[in-house]
Design an enzyme around this catalytic site. Structure first.
Site, mmCIF file in Angstrom:
data_model
loop_
_atom_site.group_PDB
_atom_site.id
_atom_site.type_symbol
_atom_site.label_atom_id
_atom_site.label_comp_id
_atom_site.label_asym_id
_atom_site.label_seq_id
_atom_site.Cartn_x
_atom_site.Cartn_y
_atom_site.Cartn_z
ATOM 1 C CB SER A 141 -2.653 2.068 -5.010
ATOM 2 O OG SER A 141 -2.123 0.984 -4.274
ATOM 3 C CE1 TYR A 154 -2.966 5.339 -0.651
ATOM 4 C CE2 TYR A 154 -2.722 2.959 -0.847
ATOM 5 C CZ TYR A 154 -2.397 4.232 -1.267
ATOM 6 O OH TYR A 154 -1.519 4.407 -2.301
HETATM 7 P P1 NAP Z 1 5.477 10.504 -1.208
HETATM 8 O O1 NAP Z 1 6.916 10.472 -1.534
HETATM 9 O O2 NAP Z 1 5.057 10.613 0.221
HETATM 10 O O3 NAP Z 1 4.787 11.634 -2.084
HETATM 11 C C1 NAP Z 1 3.550 12.197 -1.786
HETATM 12 C C2 NAP Z 1 3.465 13.549 -2.441
HETATM 13 O O4 NAP Z 1 2.166 14.117 -2.176
HETATM 14 C C3 NAP Z 1 4.498 14.519 -1.892
HETATM 15 O O5 NAP Z 1 5.049 15.260 -2.951
HETATM 16 C C4 NAP Z 1 3.683 15.415 -0.985
HETATM 17 O O6 NAP Z 1 4.272 16.717 -0.950
HETATM 18 C C5 NAP Z 1 2.348 15.457 -1.726
HETATM 19 N N1 NAP Z 1 1.269 15.867 -0.838
HETATM 20 C C6 NAP Z 1 0.892 15.289 0.333
HETATM 21 N N2 NAP Z 1 -0.099 15.983 0.902
HETATM 22 C C7 NAP Z 1 -0.355 17.057 0.063
HETATM 23 C C8 NAP Z 1 -1.252 18.131 0.098
HETATM 24 N N3 NAP Z 1 -2.118 18.284 1.127
HETATM 25 N N4 NAP Z 1 -1.236 19.042 -0.898
HETATM 26 C C9 NAP Z 1 -0.349 18.901 -1.929
HETATM 27 N N5 NAP Z 1 0.520 17.882 -2.019
HETATM 28 C C10 NAP Z 1 0.521 16.963 -1.033
HETATM 29 O O7 NAP Z 1 4.771 9.148 -1.730
HETATM 30 P P2 NAP Z 1 4.708 8.484 -3.178
HETATM 31 O O8 NAP Z 1 4.940 7.036 -2.968
HETATM 32 O O9 NAP Z 1 5.555 9.193 -4.148
HETATM 33 O O10 NAP Z 1 3.169 8.666 -3.504
HETATM 34 C C11 NAP Z 1 2.685 9.275 -4.676
HETATM 35 C C12 NAP Z 1 1.372 8.611 -5.069
HETATM 36 O O11 NAP Z 1 1.603 7.243 -5.375
HETATM 37 C C13 NAP Z 1 0.296 8.627 -3.990
HETATM 38 O O12 NAP Z 1 -0.956 8.928 -4.562
HETATM 39 C C14 NAP Z 1 0.303 7.202 -3.467
HETATM 40 O O13 NAP Z 1 -0.963 6.837 -2.942
HETATM 41 C C15 NAP Z 1 0.636 6.440 -4.731
HETATM 42 N N6 NAP Z 1 1.202 5.106 -4.537
HETATM 43 C C16 NAP Z 1 2.312 4.928 -3.786
HETATM 44 C C17 NAP Z 1 2.814 3.651 -3.610
HETATM 45 C C18 NAP Z 1 4.040 3.385 -2.776
HETATM 46 O O14 NAP Z 1 4.245 2.202 -2.410
HETATM 47 N N7 NAP Z 1 4.863 4.360 -2.467
HETATM 48 C C19 NAP Z 1 2.175 2.552 -4.213
HETATM 49 C C20 NAP Z 1 1.037 2.784 -4.974
HETATM 50 C C21 NAP Z 1 0.570 4.055 -5.142
HETATM 51 P P3 NAP Z 1 4.236 17.748 0.284
HETATM 52 O O15 NAP Z 1 4.363 16.944 1.538
HETATM 53 O O16 NAP Z 1 5.386 18.639 -0.013
HETATM 54 O O17 NAP Z 1 2.912 18.442 0.160
#
Ligand code: NAP
Length: 267
Positions: A141, A154
């Site tokens: 990130s 984070y």
């Molecule tokens: P999201 O929609 O909340 O996706 C998170 C994913 O992680 C979900 O598929 C969730 O699935 C899975 N997950 C959570 N806990 C888990 C566990 N214990 N075991 C296995 N899977 C797990 O958020 P996102 O934005 O797509 O995030 C994806 C990545 O991008 C993350 O690493 C986040 O830090 C990074 N990121 C996000 C942003 C943003 O602004 N959204 C910006 C920069 C980086 P389940 O709940 O079904 O397990």
């Protein structure tokens, strides 16, 4: 790397960036292994990929647990014999004063954002080294490059992801294996709702803005086709470390005030 027929494992594939990457990569002809906890969501994505003529297989696993990670790897290697591309994407965030974060949530964040990523990366990298090729993409990130108030834990987990991935990239430079870190800015996903649902969390200030997960997925496809050490999305955020260097003193000054204002605004 040619994406067609590659076996690609995506963690956190049940929503957001992970689901968008899985659908996009499947449309390019790859075999997608979808990993997350929510079985129903994984199945929906598997079905939608198959309905569009693609190839996918769902693996439910709680990646915070070491034994579930080991079982996942055993099952995948027993069935497919290889992982050509690993995308460590599963992760969660939390926003607020660090001292108010439950210690359990802090440690769980390390378990998922750091330990799971290290476990899968090192285990898969060893196999890729034997096979002589592969690509590991770790989703970091921009928060990993800018220590910002409210995201102490984070940001620190994402700084680890960045440093770990870039060092491995350098170790693998004279091989056919690449390790990359992707650093997106805000993306419109369930990330913000998931973060706000944790104990004592404040809503994140950027939760209503940001790019679509499809935009990140598109850039990841280009990263696979032309591997690089790191990718910042959007590119303009590459300037953030410079802004910290020039204006870090100002962030130090106004940081706590901004965090308090956000708290009052959301009471
Ligand atoms: P999201 O929609 O909340 O996706 C998170 C994913 O992680 C979900 O598929 C969730 O699935 C899975 N997950 C959570 N806990 C888990 C566990 N214990 N075991 C296995 N899977 C797990 O958020 P996102 O934005 O797509 O995030 C994806 C990545 O991008 C993350 O690493 C986040 O830090 C990074 N990121 C996000 C942003 C943003 O602004 N959204 C910006 C920069 C980086 P389940 O709940 O079904 O397990």
């Amino acid at each position: 790397m040619n994406i067609k027929d590659k076996v690609i494992l995506v963690t956190g594939a049940s929503s957001g960036i992970g689901a968008a990457m899985a659908e996009r990569l499947a449309s390019e002809g790859a075999v997608l292994l979808l990993v997350a906890r929510r079985w129903d969501r994984l199945l929906q994505i598997e079905e939608s990929i198959k309905a569009a003529g693609g190839n996918a297989c769902a693996y439910p696993a709680d990646l915070e647990k070491g034994e579930e990670r080991s079982k996942l790897l055993d099952a995948v290697y027993a069935r497919f014999g290889r992982i050509d591309i690993l995308i460590n994407n599963a992760g969660f965030g939390w926003y607020g004063f660090g001292y108010t974060m439950e210690i359990g949530d802090s440690l769980r964040m390390i378990d998922l954002n750091v330990k799971a990523l290290v476990h899968l990366t090192l285990a898969v990298l060893k196999r890729m080294k034997e096979a002589g090729a592969g690509h590991i993409i770790n989703i970091g990130s921009i928060a990993g490059s800018l220590p910002f108030q409210g995201i102490a834990m984070y940001g620190a987990t994402k700084a680890f992801v960045e440093s770990f991935s870039m060092a491995l990239y350098r170790e693998m430079r004279d091989t056919n294996i690449r390790v990359s870190v992707v650093k997106p800015g805000a993306v419109k996903t369930d990330f913000f709702t998931a973060a706000a649902s944790k104990s004592h969390a404040q809503p994140m200030p950027v939760e209503h803005s940001g790019m679509t997960p499809g935009k990140v997925a598109g850039r990841v496809v280009s990263l696979i086709k032309r591997p690089r050490k790191s990718m910042v999305i959007p590119r303009v955020f590459s300037l953030l470390p410079l802004i910290d260097m020039l204006f870090g003193w100002l962030i130090d000054l106004i940081g706590p005030g901004l965090l308090k204002m956000n708290k009052m605004h959301n009471l």
